[in-house]
Structures are given as structure tokens and as C-alpha cells.
Design a protein around this motif. Structure first.
Motif, mmCIF file in Angstrom:
data_model
loop_
_atom_site.group_PDB
_atom_site.id
_atom_site.type_symbol
_atom_site.label_atom_id
_atom_site.label_comp_id
_atom_site.label_asym_id
_atom_site.label_seq_id
_atom_site.Cartn_x
_atom_site.Cartn_y
_atom_site.Cartn_z
ATOM 1 N N ASP A 8 0.835 -1.205 0.000
ATOM 2 C CA ASP A 8 0.000 0.000 0.000
ATOM 3 C C ASP A 8 0.866 1.249 0.000
ATOM 4 O OD1 ASP A 8 -2.380 -1.465 0.123
ATOM 5 O OD2 ASP A 8 -2.237 -1.618 2.310
ATOM 6 N N LEU A 9 1.959 1.231 0.758
ATOM 7 C CA LEU A 9 2.811 2.402 0.876
ATOM 8 C C LEU A 9 3.599 2.666 -0.401
ATOM 9 C CD1 LEU A 9 4.123 1.810 4.500
ATOM 10 C CD2 LEU A 9 2.557 3.608 3.763
ATOM 11 N N LYS A 10 3.750 1.665 -1.266
ATOM 12 C CA LYS A 10 4.521 1.834 -2.493
ATOM 13 C C LYS A 10 3.619 2.100 -3.698
ATOM 14 C CE LYS A 10 8.362 -1.075 -0.963
ATOM 15 N NZ LYS A 10 9.134 -2.302 -1.209
ATOM 16 N N ALA A 11 2.393 2.567 -3.450
ATOM 17 C CA ALA A 11 1.453 2.781 -4.537
ATOM 18 C C ALA A 11 1.955 3.817 -5.538
ATOM 19 C CB ALA A 11 0.093 3.202 -3.979
ATOM 20 N N ILE A 12 2.740 4.800 -5.074
ATOM 21 C CA ILE A 12 3.292 5.825 -5.959
ATOM 22 C C ILE A 12 4.666 5.358 -6.440
ATOM 23 C CG2 ILE A 12 4.025 8.224 -6.160
ATOM 24 C CD1 ILE A 12 2.084 8.936 -3.950
ATOM 25 N N ILE A 52 5.392 9.663 3.581
ATOM 26 C CA ILE A 52 6.425 8.716 3.153
ATOM 27 C C ILE A 52 6.092 8.025 1.841
ATOM 28 C CG2 ILE A 52 7.279 8.356 5.493
ATOM 29 C CD1 ILE A 52 5.674 5.801 5.634
ATOM 30 N N ALA A 53 4.817 7.864 1.514
ATOM 31 C CA ALA A 53 4.464 7.198 0.260
ATOM 32 C C ALA A 53 4.791 8.045 -0.957
ATOM 33 C CB ALA A 53 2.978 6.840 0.256
ATOM 34 N N ASN A 54 5.029 9.333 -0.729
ATOM 35 C CA ASN A 54 5.348 10.250 -1.826
ATOM 36 C C ASN A 54 6.749 10.838 -1.653
ATOM 37 O OD1 ASN A 54 4.719 11.527 -4.244
ATOM 38 N ND2 ASN A 54 3.907 13.347 -3.241
ATOM 39 N N THR A 55 7.624 10.100 -0.962
ATOM 40 C CA THR A 55 8.971 10.581 -0.668
ATOM 41 C C THR A 55 10.000 9.602 -1.217
ATOM 42 O OG1 THR A 55 8.241 11.745 1.329
ATOM 43 C CG2 THR A 55 10.579 11.188 1.185
ATOM 44 N N THR A 56 11.039 10.123 -1.834
ATOM 45 C CA THR A 56 12.105 9.274 -2.358
ATOM 46 C C THR A 56 13.288 9.190 -1.401
ATOM 47 O OG1 THR A 56 13.052 11.156 -3.548
ATOM 48 C CG2 THR A 56 11.537 9.745 -4.763
ATOM 49 N N VAL A 57 13.715 10.331 -0.847
ATOM 50 C CA VAL A 57 14.956 10.404 -0.089
ATOM 51 C C VAL A 57 14.761 11.262 1.156
ATOM 52 C CG1 VAL A 57 17.361 11.207 -0.109
ATOM 53 C CG2 VAL A 57 16.410 10.123 -2.141
ATOM 54 N N ILE A 58 15.338 10.837 2.272
ATOM 55 C CA ILE A 58 15.439 11.666 3.472
ATOM 56 C C ILE A 58 16.910 11.752 3.852
ATOM 57 C CG2 ILE A 58 14.945 11.847 5.935
ATOM 58 C CD1 ILE A 58 12.254 10.586 5.454
ATOM 59 N N LEU A 59 17.428 12.979 3.909
ATOM 60 C CA LEU A 59 18.790 13.217 4.366
ATOM 61 C C LEU A 59 18.723 13.718 5.806
ATOM 62 C CD1 LEU A 59 20.343 15.077 1.301
ATOM 63 C CD2 LEU A 59 20.860 12.766 2.060
#
Length: 324
Positions: A8-12, A52-59
Motif C-alpha cells: 500500500d505504501l509503495k502505490a506511488i 512517506i508514500a510520496n517521498t524518495t529520499v530523506i537526508l
């Protein structure tokens, strides 16, 4: 979290995700089924949601911490997490000298292997690996030409292709005739030098000299933007399941070199001009970050990375075999 699964979280799709976060002086945690970051104010503590489902990277920069529960949710959503110095720039190096940001990649036993298998079909052959490197360089210039021709803001700030036609032509000729990686790296360095000179002239920046450890805004913004590009590249490679050590351009002895190869696809086109423009306008670090992330989104930088890597891994074997 009982109502959600990792699928579900990887829908995007990662190539369509909009967000990159560079956090400082905060605590990242899980609360009520969401990932939040907490900042401490003088009067009250403030919570901010991370989609988080619409996020690629967290620095995670200076003064940050993260809980185990938050890392578990980020892993489920396929978010790449890295530790860096201030502003995304590694003031303090991580435990691998060649990869200045220490990436924590989400673990999954079910990621596709087709792209890794495709990459391995040519990687161990020096001639085929050189051809793949040339493809990356060709895609890099094609992207720069396309974006600089249509981006009105860049044109208004003096970034047009007229004065670069000779340099780009020379780059293409030398790239095509190169017989080993070192020749490609030398040609790349010459083009980069020409682009720096062009950008400095376009923005009336005097006495510019590229320095990794700098005291001027242009270099600070270049470093900042480059590491955001490295984040996109690392995310692209993780999603496709290709280890960062299988470089085609920067040398097969550097553990994170493929990240640098893929980041090069967009650095000259987007990071370089906006670093000089924002420095000329005396922008803040936050203003530059917002501008460069908007440029990544407007020009579909992550999409372009995915398309290029997938093309080389899956659809170019006939061309590689023919040219080799």
C-alpha cells in the motif's frame, strides 16, 4: 499500521514521487501510524508529518536522530535514508570515503532482478562497458540541450546554447572517438570546465573556482545541489536493484561510483545553472533547495534517470553487441 501493508505504501512509483527531505536539528519518529519529525521550540514542540508514500529520499543532517519504529515504516515505504552534514553537504564523512553520504537502503527480498541481470550482461566486458558509458554521456547532453532550449527562467538568466555549440560539438566528437574510460573522464572534465566558465560569465560571477570545501555561495550551492542529485541517483539504483559499485564511467574500483555516473545525467543541466543564479541573487540555502527541488520536479529528473538506466540495462544489448 494494522490497516496498511508495504505494498500500500509503495502505490506511488519512485519515479513519480515528489518529495526529498533534508532535515536538521529534529527527531524523526513514528506516531499514530505516521512518520513525523519533531522540532523543539522555545515555547512548544512542533510535529510535522512526512508523507512517506510520496517521498524518495530523506537526508538526516546535523542534530538529528531517528527511532527504530520510524526506520521500519520508511523501509516499508521504500524511502532511501542517508546521514549527511549540514544542508545535505557532508561536512563529516561517513564510513566510506568514496560515498560521502552513508545510505541506509530499505531491505526487500522481492525486488526485481531483471535490471541487475541486464546490467551484468555487459558490465564485465571492458568494450561494452565503455559503450554504456558513452550512452550515459550522450543522454546527459541530450537532456541539457532539451531543457536549456525550453526553460524560460534559464534563458532569462543568460543560459542559452548559442555560446556552447562549439564546446558541445567537441564533447560529442571526443566522446564518440574515446577508446577507454580515462579519455571519457578527461573529455567530461573539459566540458565541465567550459560550463563553469559559461555559467560564471552568464551570472557575472568573478574569480570563480570550483572548490569542494568553499567559502562562497556558488560552490556551497553546487555542493548542496549535487548531493541532492546523488540522492535521486541512489534511489533510482536501489529501486532497480543495481548495486552502486557497478559503475561504467567513474571506475569499477570505487564502491559508490555508479551513483556519481547517474547523477551526472542531471547535474550540469539543473544544479549548475541554478547554483550560479541563486548565488547571484544572494539566496538562502533554503531558497536554493526549494528552487532546485522544483527544477527536479518540473523537468522530471528522476523519470529521466529511470528511463536512461532501464534503457541501458534492458533495451540496448543489441546496440552494445553490434558496436562492440
Amino acid at each position: 499500521m494494522e490497516n496498511f501493508s508495504s505494498s500500500d505504501l509503495k502505490a506511488i512509483l519512485h519515479s513519480k514521487r515528489a518529495n526529498i527531505y533534508c532535515l536538521e536539528y529534529c527527531r524523526v519518529m513514528q506516531k499514530d501510524g505516521r512518520v513525523l519529525y519533531l522540532t523543539e521550540g522555545t515555547k512548544e514542540n512542533l510535529y510535522f508529518n512526512i508523507p512517506i508514500a510520496n517521498t524518495t529520499v530523506i537526508l538526516l543532517g546535523n542534530g538529528t536522530s531517528i527511532t527504530q519504529a520510524a526506520m521500519r515504516m520508511l523501509a516499508q515505504a521504500g524511502v532511501l535514508v542517508g546521514f549527511s552534514g549540514g544542508g545535505g553537504t557532508p561536512l563529516y564523512m561517513a564510513n566510506d570515503v568514496e560515498q560521502p553520504i552513508e545510505w541506509l537502503t530499505p531491505q526487500s527480498e522481492y525486488r526485481p532482478t531483471e535490471y541487475l541481470q541486464g546490467w551484468m550482461r555487459f558490465w564485465f566486458d571492458d568494450e561494452k562497458r565503455l559503450i554504456a558509458a558513452k550512452m550515459i554521456q550522450a543522454a546527459r547532453i541530450e537532456y541539457l540541450t532539451k531543457i536549456w532550449q525550453k526553460d524560460k527562467d534559464l534563458k532569462q538568466n543568460g543560459f542559452n546554447l548559442t555560446d556552447l555549440e562549439s564546446a558541445l560539438s567537441t564533447f560529442n566528437q571526443r566522446t564518440e572517438s574515446a577508446t577507454k574510460q580515462n579519455e571519457l573522464l578527461l573529455t567530461e572534465a573539459q566540458l565541465t570546465k567550459a560550463l563553469y566558465k559559461f555559467a560564471a560569465n552568464a551570472t557575472q560571477t568573478t574569480d570563480f573556482k570550483c572548490e569542494h570545501k568553499s567559502t562562497d555561495l556558488a560552490n556551497d550551492f553546487l555542493n548542496h545541489g549535487n548531493y541532492l542529485a546523488y540522492g535521486l541517483a541512489a534511489s533510482c539504483l536501489w529501486v532497480l536493484g543495481i548495486p552502486h559499485g557497478f559503475a561504467v564511467m567513474h571506475g569499477k574500483t570505487r564502491r559508490g561510483a555508479l551513483v556519481f555516473d547517474i547523477a551526472d545525467l542531471i547535474k550540469d543541466t539543473l544544479v549548475l545553472p541554478w547554483a550560479f543564479i541563486c548565488a547571484k541573487e544572494n539566496a538562502t540555502e533554503q531558497e536554493f533547495r526549494q528552487q532546485i527541488l522544483q527544477a527536479f520536479t518540473d523537468h522530471k529528473a528522476l523519470d529521466f534517470m529511470f528511463e536512461t538506466v532501464k534503457s541501458i540495462a534492458l533495451t540496448t544489448h543489441a546496440e552494445i553487441d553490434k558496436n562492440a
